[in-house]
Enzyme design. Sequence first.
Site, PDB file in Angstrom:
ATOM      1  N   GLY A 141       0.790  -1.218   0.000  1.00 39.12           N
ATOM      2  CA  GLY A 141       0.000   0.000   0.000  1.00 39.12           C
ATOM      3  C   GLY A 141       0.825   1.273   0.000  1.00 39.12           C
ATOM      4  O   GLY A 141       1.962   1.307  -0.482  1.00 39.12           O
ATOM      5  N   CYS A 142       0.255   2.322   0.583  1.00 43.57           N
ATOM      6  CA  CYS A 142       0.792   3.668   0.414  1.00 43.57           C
ATOM      7  C   CYS A 142       2.138   3.897   1.083  1.00 43.57           C
ATOM      8  O   CYS A 142       2.842   4.845   0.727  1.00 43.57           O
ATOM      9  CB  CYS A 142      -0.214   4.695   0.938  1.00 43.57           C
ATOM     10  N   TYR A 143       2.518   3.066   2.051  1.00 45.04           N
ATOM     11  CA  TYR A 143       3.805   3.285   2.716  1.00 45.04           C
ATOM     12  C   TYR A 143       4.942   2.498   2.080  1.00 45.04           C
ATOM     13  O   TYR A 143       6.092   2.575   2.528  1.00 45.04           O
ATOM     14  CB  TYR A 143       3.709   2.928   4.206  1.00 45.04           C
ATOM     15  N   ALA A 144       4.673   1.728   1.024  1.00 42.21           N
ATOM     16  CA  ALA A 144       5.631   0.733   0.540  1.00 42.21           C
ATOM     17  C   ALA A 144       6.920   1.319  -0.024  1.00 42.21           C
ATOM     18  O   ALA A 144       7.938   0.627  -0.075  1.00 42.21           O
ATOM     19  CB  ALA A 144       4.961  -0.153  -0.513  1.00 42.21           C
ATOM     20  N   PHE A 337       1.684   6.310   5.225  1.00 36.21           N
ATOM     21  CA  PHE A 337       0.763   5.551   6.052  1.00 36.21           C
ATOM     22  C   PHE A 337       0.005   4.567   5.161  1.00 36.21           C
ATOM     23  O   PHE A 337      -0.321   4.878   4.018  1.00 36.21           O
ATOM     24  CB  PHE A 337      -0.236   6.484   6.738  1.00 36.21           C
TER      25      PHE A 337
END
Length: 351
Positions: A141-144, A337
């Site tokens: 997701g967005c923190y990767a 996050f």
Amino acid sequence: MSAAPAAAVITGLGSAFPDVYDQQELWDDYFTHRYRGDALSRRLFLGSGVRTRHGVVNPRREDVSDWSTAARMRRYLDEAPPLGHRAASEALADAGISAADVGLFVVVSCTGYATPGLDIRLARELGMAPTVRRLLVGHMGCYAAIPGLGAAADFVRARGLPALVLCVELTSLHVQPAQEHRDLEQVVAHALFGDAAAAVVVVPDAAHGLEVLDTTAVTAPASEDLMSWHVTDHGFRMGLSPRVPGVLAKHVEEATGALLASTGADITDVGGWAVHPGGPRIVDVVEERLGLTPAQTAATRGVLDTRGNCSSGTVLLVLDQLRRGLAADATVVAMAFGPGLTLCLALLRHR
């Protein structure tokens, strides 16, 4: 005596985007009919902090909401490689190195699957050596981008060879089928996300750039249901609880302080903030908890305004904007996050 590890320094950044479309026009021409002109849906959609964003699919011209997951994955394989190629090539050119010099190629994506993956295809097309090491980071997701950057930095320090990290996200492929009932989580997801590819090159011991000092992660206990990304028969479905900003607020100050503690710095010493624009309320929470000014999050809100939330690559887009105005020796914190609920951070220093 063994030699000291190399410093891992970001020296090149690149990005690529598909066609741009206007948020108001998306509502007027497509989503208002989908949500039957519902006033609350309209307020959430147009209040997302997004003015324009990009997509390989523009629902005003092509409705993929009833497509099967297989059809969406075929489209992903058509669209993702050229977009990733452009971003990676731009980052390599910015760093002034050849693809053949890359020792590790990290590819990050949570919006598509293929085996062999994008890493195989793009390594060949970019001209990387057959011996290049590859790492595919999927479904984080967005923190990767930050775990990907951490792995690349560790490799550069240990091996003394350059690494390339590429994030490719095509969220526009995952517009969900219309529901009989109003689903506000889907309204927010459909309002926020855009498509992009973003890349960084990390090299050993460069004199100029952003040195990667550390990366960390914190996962909030029992928060798995607050943010999710489920594979369904009709693409990937986002779960996005309105409780996310409140849970994030409980952890962001402590996590940031712990990251900075290793250098003896505190929040007031940070000269640049690359905050993932998960949505306007999330940016508000980070500002409130860390005592940041609007000027300190201007790059974040600017990316949200013009690009939307592009999942994993977004924090790199913010970093690219931010680096242009950094003072010498400035400390930089990047944070993102995602599912878990997980907060990932990177500590950088401008050389």
